[in-house]
Design a protein around this motif. Structure first.
Motif, PDB file in Angstrom:
ATOM      1  N   ASP A   6      65.295  49.615  25.476  1.00  0.00           N
ATOM      2  CA  ASP A   6      65.479  50.976  25.975  1.00  0.00           C
ATOM      3  C   ASP A   6      66.699  50.952  26.884  1.00  0.00           C
ATOM      4  O   ASP A   6      66.573  50.697  28.098  1.00  0.00           O
ATOM      5  N   ASN A  28      68.703  57.757  25.567  1.00  0.00           N
ATOM      6  CA  ASN A  28      68.408  59.152  25.892  1.00  0.00           C
ATOM      7  C   ASN A  28      69.578  59.659  26.717  1.00  0.00           C
ATOM      8  O   ASN A  28      70.427  58.860  27.143  1.00  0.00           O
ATOM      9  N   ARG A 132      55.425  57.660  32.131  1.00  0.00           N
ATOM     10  CA  ARG A 132      55.434  58.950  32.821  1.00  0.00           C
ATOM     11  C   ARG A 132      54.013  59.551  32.894  1.00  0.00           C
ATOM     12  O   ARG A 132      53.692  60.259  33.846  1.00  0.00           O
ATOM     13  N   SER A 164      59.023  54.652  27.649  1.00  0.00           N
ATOM     14  CA  SER A 164      58.681  54.809  29.071  1.00  0.00           C
ATOM     15  C   SER A 164      57.788  53.641  29.495  1.00  0.00           C
ATOM     16  O   SER A 164      56.753  53.819  30.141  1.00  0.00           O
ATOM     17  N   ARG A 166      56.902  50.326  31.492  1.00  0.00           N
ATOM     18  CA  ARG A 166      57.190  49.856  32.852  1.00  0.00           C
ATOM     19  C   ARG A 166      56.788  48.400  33.088  1.00  0.00           C
ATOM     20  O   ARG A 166      57.274  47.794  34.065  1.00  0.00           O
TER      21      ARG A 166
HETATM   22  C1  E4P Z   1      63.112  56.560  25.389  1.00  0.00           C
HETATM   23  O1  E4P Z   1      64.310  56.303  25.315  1.00  0.00           O
HETATM   24  C2  E4P Z   1      62.655  57.281  26.605  1.00  0.00           C
HETATM   25  O2  E4P Z   1      63.549  58.358  26.860  1.00  0.00           O
HETATM   26  C3  E4P Z   1      62.608  56.351  27.796  1.00  0.00           C
HETATM   27  O3  E4P Z   1      61.819  55.220  27.472  1.00  0.00           O
HETATM   28  C4  E4P Z   1      62.048  57.056  29.014  1.00  0.00           C
HETATM   29  O4  E4P Z   1      61.808  56.097  30.018  1.00  0.00           O
HETATM   30  P1  E4P Z   1      61.544  56.595  31.530  1.00  0.00           P
HETATM   31  O5  E4P Z   1      60.224  57.357  31.507  1.00  0.00           O
HETATM   32  O6  E4P Z   1      61.463  55.333  32.333  1.00  0.00           O
HETATM   33  O7  E4P Z   1      62.697  57.482  31.906  1.00  0.00           O
END
Ligand code: E4P
Length: 216
Positions: A6, A28, A132, A164, A166
């Motif tokens: 990512d 993104n 998120r 997203s 973590r």
């Molecule tokens: C994919 O590219 C998503 O946009 C990205 O994993 C979002 O990650 P974030 O929630 O840490 O911004």
């Protein structure tokens, strides 16, 4: 399960590819903007690292604009996938693009209902946002588990690409629940190899080896 990175940082992408781990890239608008480079040039560079899917996002929100931008993005390189935000305009655009054989993903997925719409529209990928949802006090991995089950029951062909992400738990439970892929930030990929007991074990082995008088 496939491992995507990512990131829009070409050096990070090249590094993970050199480790033999890379199955694709998700970007993104935020990740692209962070690089302070011409987006089209940057996507060209990323697409050349390897012949792997590179997901890139149009920023238009209307059907015509999404179609126009997605066509422009996918003309940059044959491995670019148009990663479109989950709205009804986006669903309509995916339905049109998928019928023309253009690879698509629907992103910003936060519910099973959105995932069902995406599959019905013929998206190649969906991107459920586990981190998120956790940030909002929900359990993002439950969404992954439910989507995978729904897709299996109804034999939907759309692939689940968890984003997203973590931490390593997001990765291992996505694998356990049957996601097709996860997309992971560079630093979290590095963390996948780490465990305190592994470090302690290596330290002990080396200490014991040195006592044996043998050299490395
Ligand atoms: C994919 O590219 C998503 O946009 C990205 O994993 C979002 O990650 P974030 O929630 O840490 O911004």
């Amino acid at each position: 399960m496939k491992l995507f990175i990512d990131s829009a940082d070409v050096d990070e992408i090249r590094t993970v590819f050199s480790w033999g781990l890379l199955d694709g890239v998700t970007t993104n608008p935020t990740l692209i903007a962070k690089q302070n480079k011409n987006p089209e040039e940057l996507l060209k560079q990323i697409s050349k690292v390897a012949d792997l899917p590179v997901l890139a996002e149009p920023v238009s929100t209307d059907y015509e604009g999404i179609i126009k931008e997605s066509n422009k993005l996918t003309r940059i390189s044959k491995n670019i996938v148009a990663k479109i935000a989950m709205t009804m305009e986006g669903v309509r655009a995916v339905s049109t693009l998928s019928k023309k054989g253009i690879k698509t993903a629907l992103t910003l997925i936060f519910s099973p209902a959105q995932a069902i719409l995406a599959a019905k529209a013929g998206a190649d990928w969906i991107c459920p946002f586990v981190g998120r949802l956790d940030d909002a006090g929900e359990r993002g991995l439950d969404l992954v588990k439910n989507i995978v089950q729904i897709y299996k029951i109804h034999n939907y062909k759309t692939k689940v690409l968890v984003v997203s992400v973590r931490n390593s738990d997001h990765i291992s439970f996505s694998a356990l629940y049957g996601a097709d892929a996860v997309s992971v930030p560079f630093k979290v990929i590095q963390q996948m190899s780490q465990h305190s007991l592994t470090d302690a074990g290596i330290k002990k082995f080396l200490e014991d080896w040195s006592k044996s008088g043998e050299t490395k």
